[in-house]
Design a protein around this motif. Structure first.
Motif, PDB file in Angstrom:
ATOM      1  N   LYS A   1     121.909 132.510  -3.237  1.00  0.00           N
ATOM      2  CA  LYS A   1     123.091 133.390  -3.439  1.00  0.00           C
ATOM      3  C   LYS A   1     123.991 132.889  -4.554  1.00  0.00           C
TER       4      LYS A   1
ATOM      5  N   ILE B   1     129.679 135.084   7.438  1.00  0.00           N
ATOM      6  CA  ILE B   1     128.470 134.972   6.629  1.00  0.00           C
ATOM      7  C   ILE B   1     128.208 133.534   6.199  1.00  0.00           C
ATOM      8  N   ASN B   2     128.851 132.611   6.866  1.00  0.00           N
ATOM      9  CA  ASN B   2     128.504 131.206   6.641  1.00  0.00           C
ATOM     10  C   ASN B   2     128.300 130.537   7.993  1.00  0.00           C
ATOM     11  N   GLY B   3     127.054 130.159   8.254  1.00  0.00           N
ATOM     12  CA  GLY B   3     126.705 129.588   9.550  1.00  0.00           C
ATOM     13  C   GLY B   3     127.376 128.243   9.784  1.00  0.00           C
ATOM     14  N   THR B   4     127.451 127.428   8.739  1.00  0.00           N
ATOM     15  CA  THR B   4     128.003 126.078   8.886  1.00  0.00           C
ATOM     16  C   THR B   4     129.452 126.128   9.371  1.00  0.00           C
TER      17      THR B   4
ATOM     18  N   TYR C   1     121.699 123.607   8.245  1.00  0.00           N
ATOM     19  CA  TYR C   1     122.524 124.789   7.973  1.00  0.00           C
ATOM     20  C   TYR C   1     123.292 124.662   6.655  1.00  0.00           C
ATOM     21  N   ALA C   2     123.722 123.429   6.350  1.00  0.00           N
ATOM     22  CA  ALA C   2     124.681 123.249   5.253  1.00  0.00           C
ATOM     23  C   ALA C   2     124.001 123.301   3.890  1.00  0.00           C
ATOM     24  N   GLU C   3     124.784 123.646   2.877  1.00  0.00           N
ATOM     25  CA  GLU C   3     124.297 123.613   1.506  1.00  0.00           C
ATOM     26  C   GLU C   3     124.132 122.156   1.070  1.00  0.00           C
TER      27      GLU C   3
ATOM     28  N   ASP D   1     130.187 125.227   1.656  1.00  0.00           N
ATOM     29  CA  ASP D   1     130.360 125.883   2.959  1.00  0.00           C
ATOM     30  C   ASP D   1     131.825 125.829   3.380  1.00  0.00           C
TER      31      ASP D   1
ATOM     32  N   ASP E   1     130.303 129.405  -0.516  1.00  0.00           N
ATOM     33  CA  ASP E   1     129.029 130.021  -0.129  1.00  0.00           C
ATOM     34  C   ASP E   1     129.264 131.429   0.434  1.00  0.00           C
TER      35      ASP E   1
ATOM     36  N   LYS F   1     127.974 135.197  -1.102  1.00  0.00           N
ATOM     37  CA  LYS F   1     127.287 136.252  -0.329  1.00  0.00           C
ATOM     38  C   LYS F   1     128.096 137.541  -0.344  1.00  0.00           C
TER      39      LYS F   1
ATOM     40  N   GLY G   1     122.123 133.029  10.886  1.00  0.00           N
ATOM     41  CA  GLY G   1     122.523 133.096   9.489  1.00  0.00           C
ATOM     42  C   GLY G   1     122.027 131.937   8.654  1.00  0.00           C
ATOM     43  N   ALA G   2     121.359 130.982   9.257  1.00  0.00           N
ATOM     44  CA  ALA G   2     120.908 129.808   8.515  1.00  0.00           C
ATOM     45  C   ALA G   2     119.775 129.154   9.288  1.00  0.00           C
TER      46      ALA G   2
HETATM   47  N1  HSE Z   1     124.845 126.991   4.117  1.00  0.00           N
HETATM   48  C1  HSE Z   1     124.585 128.342   4.477  1.00  0.00           C
HETATM   49  C2  HSE Z   1     125.307 128.646   5.769  1.00  0.00           C
HETATM   50  C3  HSE Z   1     123.114 128.575   4.635  1.00  0.00           C
HETATM   51  O1  HSE Z   1     125.751 127.703   6.444  1.00  0.00           O
HETATM   52  O2  HSE Z   1     125.456 129.810   6.110  1.00  0.00           O
HETATM   53  C4  HSE Z   1     122.755 130.025   4.825  1.00  0.00           C
HETATM   54  O3  HSE Z   1     123.010 130.761   3.683  1.00  0.00           O
END
Ligand code: HSE
Ligand code: NDP
Length: 439
Positions: A105, A158-161, A188-190, A196, A201, A205, A304-305
């Motif tokens: 993204k 829209i961010n799982g973290t 999950y994290a970038e 995040d 992030d 999105k 989401g991740a």
């Molecule tokens: N780092 C992103 C999140 C991964 O936590 O949502 C999914 O795009």
């Protein structure tokens, strides 16, 4: 029909997940796609690690351009992450006439306009379902399922973290750093988790969804971004007492400003009534709420991740591209839902012009008249108060005064906050969190 040949760039969390799911479900996927989908070459930095994932039958290289320039590869899947290297790789793949699938993204939010234009010129597809909300097929829904509608707004977790962090802090009382470490361990994290935590992030999105929902170019540079790093545990608690949950929300919607029609594009912590479905989305789950004129409200929810949920979307794109690989490019779904020559240039509105409600927390000396001063400043700015809560956070001398306002323009609240902060009884800065009813 011969299997379609795929080159995979990056064998990390999502790359390995994609390889494994494709292997496990290959027969089912072949029946859907109409032909086999085979990963025949992968690029990785750590070659041994990659070989351990893909086994002996797949060529492994340390040079991602070797994949992109391989004439036997039909589709390139970019799962490296970052901006510059993936940009070069994707543009090279397109120039070589290859279709591209990516979960990146960041790449599309910054370079999407250039990449989609190059793909359009070359008659190839760039598919990116996994780039937004992991395993939730929200791109498909916005671009195809809701195509009859005039979309009014898209609002999502829209961010799982960050959702995982907020949930664990609220439910288990864990501290920020501990939960962030867990989110990293769970994949999950970038690569850079500040993306995040600071909302970048989510803004990547949201920018992509905004372009698809409204037929505008991707404009990440215009997004307002505020993350969760400054959020205090007591605000989460007070919000709860007032009947709200705090979520990191991405919001994009059509709006009317003093100078005409515009589009809001913003990511920030947001109070949402606890009774809303989306307020109860916990952990690394994502949810996107779309308001559109024909269908009304629709909500898209899921993981989401993580490796396999994201692989689910990557492979859905691979199947789409495989099915359409031999179709005339003009018969394919446009990258951003609208035909490229039908995009509009409705402006993204500056944050000062957005309209929303607010949670304000003012830390004050417990003095006579302080409440009257606060309410007078808000009344003078034309801001009406919806609820007030008064708390003593630990000592008997100072107070937290929490006020929920009705809707007003951001510039009005900015002006009121500036005045409040000059009152002698007010200690430090006013905490302001935006509030959306999402009704
Ligand atoms: N780092 C992103 C999140 C991964 O936590 O949502 C999914 O795009
Ligand atoms: P990882 O860091 O787990 O994987 C990235 C992989 O790319 C690593 O295996 C890394 O190799 C490899 N790589 C890095 N540089 C190069 C290079 N120069 N040449 C070849 N390979 C290279 O990231 P993720 O799998 O988590 O993310 C991949 C993409 O998917 C990102 O764009 C991310 O934003 C996106 N995404 C991730 C989700 C998730 O839940 N993780 C969900 C949705 C999207 P090495 O291991 O040797 O360093």
């Amino acid at each position: 029909m011969k299997p379609i040949k795929v080159g995979l760039l990056g064998v990390g969390t999502v790359g390995a997940g994609t390889f494994n799911v494709l292997q496990r479900n290959q027969e089912e996927i072949r029946r859907r796609a109409g032909r086999g989908i085979e990963i025949t070459m992968v690029a990785a930095r750590n070659l041994d690690k990659a070989r351990a994932v893909v086994g002996a039958g797949v060529e492994v290289t340390g040079d991602p351009f070797a994949v992109v320039n391989n004439p036997d590869i039909d589709i390139v899947v970019e799962l490296i992450g970052g901006y510059e290297l993936p940009r070069s790789l994707v543009l090279q793949a397109i120039a070589n006439g290859k279709h591209v699938v990516t979960a990146n993204k960041a790449l599309l939010a910054l370079h999407g306009n250039e990449i989609f234009a190059a793909a359009q010129d070359k008659g190839v597809t760039v598919a990116f379902e996994a780039a937004v909300a992991g395993g939730v097929p929200i791109i498909k829904a916005l671009r195809e399922g809701l195509t009859a509608n005039r979309i009014a707004s898209v609002a999502g977790i829209i961010n799982g973290t960050t959702n995982f962090i907020l949930s664990e802090m609220r439910e288990k009382g864990l501290d920020f750093a501990t939960v962030l470490k867990q989110a990293q361990e769970l994949g999950y994290a970038e690569a850079d988790p500040t993306f995040d935590i600071e909302g970048v992030d989510a803004a990547h999105k949201l920018t992509i969804m905004s372009a698809i929902a409204f037929g505008i170019p991707v404009q990440f540079d215009k997004a307002y971004i505020e993350g969760i790093s400054q959020l205090q545990a007591r605000d989460i608690r007070y919000a709860e007492q007032l009947g709200y949950r705090i979520k990191l929300l991405g919001i994009t919607r059509r709006t009317q400003t003093e100078s005409g029609e515009g589009i809001e594009l913003r990511v920030h912590p947001t109070l949402i009534p606890a009774s809303r479905l989306i307020a109860n989305v916990e952990g690394a789950m994502n949810a996107v709420l779309v308001q559109a004129d024909a269908v009304g409200a629709s909500l898209y929810y899921g993981k989401g991740a993580g490796a396999e949920p994201t692989a689910s979307s990557v492979i859905a794109d691979l199947v789409d591209v495989t099915r359409l690989a031999t179709v005339d490019p003009y018969c394919r779904v446009p990258h951003l839902a609208f035909q490229p020559n039908q995009m509009t240039d409705v402006a993204i509105v500056p944050m000062a012009e957005i309209t929303t409600s607010y949670y304000l927390r003012v830390y004050v000396k417990d003095q006579l008249g302080v409440m009257a001063d606060l309410t007078r400043i808000l009344a003078d700015a034309g801001i009406s108060i919806d609820a007030v809560l008064q708390k003593e956070p630990g000592n008997q001398v100072n107070l937290d005064i929490i006020m929920l306002t009705h809707q007003t323009r951001e510039k009005n609240i900015d002006a009121a906050i500036a005045k409040i902060e000059t009152l002698p009884a007010v200690i430090g800065k006013v905490t302001r969190i935006r509030l959306e009813t999402l009704s």
